[in-house]
Design a protein around this motif. Structure first.
Motif, mmCIF file in Angstrom:
data_model
loop_
_atom_site.group_PDB
_atom_site.id
_atom_site.type_symbol
_atom_site.label_atom_id
_atom_site.label_comp_id
_atom_site.label_asym_id
_atom_site.label_seq_id
_atom_site.Cartn_x
_atom_site.Cartn_y
_atom_site.Cartn_z
ATOM 1 N N TYR A 146 -0.394 4.426 -2.149
ATOM 2 C CA TYR A 146 -1.646 4.986 -1.652
ATOM 3 C C TYR A 146 -1.414 5.723 -0.336
ATOM 4 C CZ TYR A 146 -6.381 5.427 0.097
ATOM 5 O OH TYR A 146 -7.553 5.952 0.598
ATOM 6 N N ASN A 187 -2.003 9.757 0.597
ATOM 7 C CA ASN A 187 -3.215 10.098 1.336
ATOM 8 C C ASN A 187 -3.069 10.229 2.840
ATOM 9 O OD1 ASN A 187 -5.507 9.965 -0.795
ATOM 10 N ND2 ASN A 187 -4.321 8.107 -1.184
ATOM 11 N N ASN A 218 0.796 -1.230 0.000
ATOM 12 C CA ASN A 218 0.000 0.000 0.000
ATOM 13 C C ASN A 218 0.829 1.281 0.000
ATOM 14 O OD1 ASN A 218 -2.871 -1.201 0.551
ATOM 15 N ND2 ASN A 218 -1.535 -2.194 2.052
#
Length: 245
Positions: free
Chosen positions: A235, A239, A232
């Protein structure tokens, strides 16, 4: 449907009481059982399995470990350092063994804390083939010369590493990442308080008017966090605006 909070302090204590006896490591059924219990509080908790041998940055997911029994029989026939009595007695990831040893040789595989004579230490050997037992120093000092039978009924096999992930969306994609570890067994301040508090913080967050999104990760030790990050990273980099471990 989410878990309704009535007496959070007592309920967190009850959760820790349920989790305390489970034998956990960085892989295995103890982690899955733990996540299964947490899922009763968070039904939308996602369970991920990462197969042994998977590359995660420059780490590799190890083989899964399972231990059914572990103990030592002393020269008088007494069973000591019994995993059935205390999860901390076995060195985590101990390889299987069934041998008779003299005390001097056995001492090379015993771990204790001279400055805390009544405490059983927690020792692991995740990435080196080894077997051992953890014992209170006060008990170790009472061991008599003679023959000791050592039994570790364990296996290492191609399985997987397990972690849990809960996403609570807000009004924006910007998110707060909360992570906690779930691999160490029977230690209230080390990996029991964290999962309990994170679980109940998640319940509180659900009931708030949220601008930010929240992600809760329940992973075993360093390798679990690395597995999650390797899947991840982009991402999260784009974010995550805050995090707490």
């Amino acid at each position: 449907m989410t878990h309704q909070l009535h007496n959070p302090g007592k309920e967190m204590h009850d959760l820790v009481t349920r989790l305390f006896p489970i034998h956990r490591s960085i892989t295995g059924d103890g982690v899955r059982q733990t996540l299964g219990i947490l899922k009763t509080y968070m039904p939308d908790l996602q369970i991920h399995e990462v197969p042994s041998g998977t590359s995660c940055f420059d780490w590799t997911i190890p083989r899964e470990w399972r231990v059914r029994a572990a103990y030592i029989i002393d020269p008088n026939g007494n069973r000591i350092c019994d995993l059935a009595e205390n999860n901390l007695h076995i060195v985590g990831y101990s390889i299987p063994v069934d041998r008779v040893l003299l005390l001097d040789e056995l001492q090379k595989h015993l771990h204790s804390l001279p400055d805390q004579p009544d405490a059983i230490p927690y020792v692991t050997s995740y990435y080196r083939e080894y077997w051992g037992f953890c014992i209170a120093e006060s008990q170790r000092q009472q061991l008599k010369p003679g023959q000791y039978r050592v039994v570790v009924d364990s296996e290492l096999f191609d399985g997987s590493l397990t972690y849990g992930e809960l996403h609570i969306p807000g009004q924006t994609k910007s998110e707060v990442l909360v992570s906690t570890y779930i691999c160490h067994p029977s230690m209230a301040n080390d990996q029991l308080s964290g999962p309990a508090v994170a679980t109940f913080v998640a319940q509180w967050v659900r009931n708030q008017d949220r601008r930010l999104s929240y992600r809760f990760v329940f992973a075993p030790e360093t390798i679990g966090a690395i597995a999650f990050l390797s899947r991840n990273a982009k991402y999260l980099k784009d974010n995550v605006v805050a995090g707490f471990n």
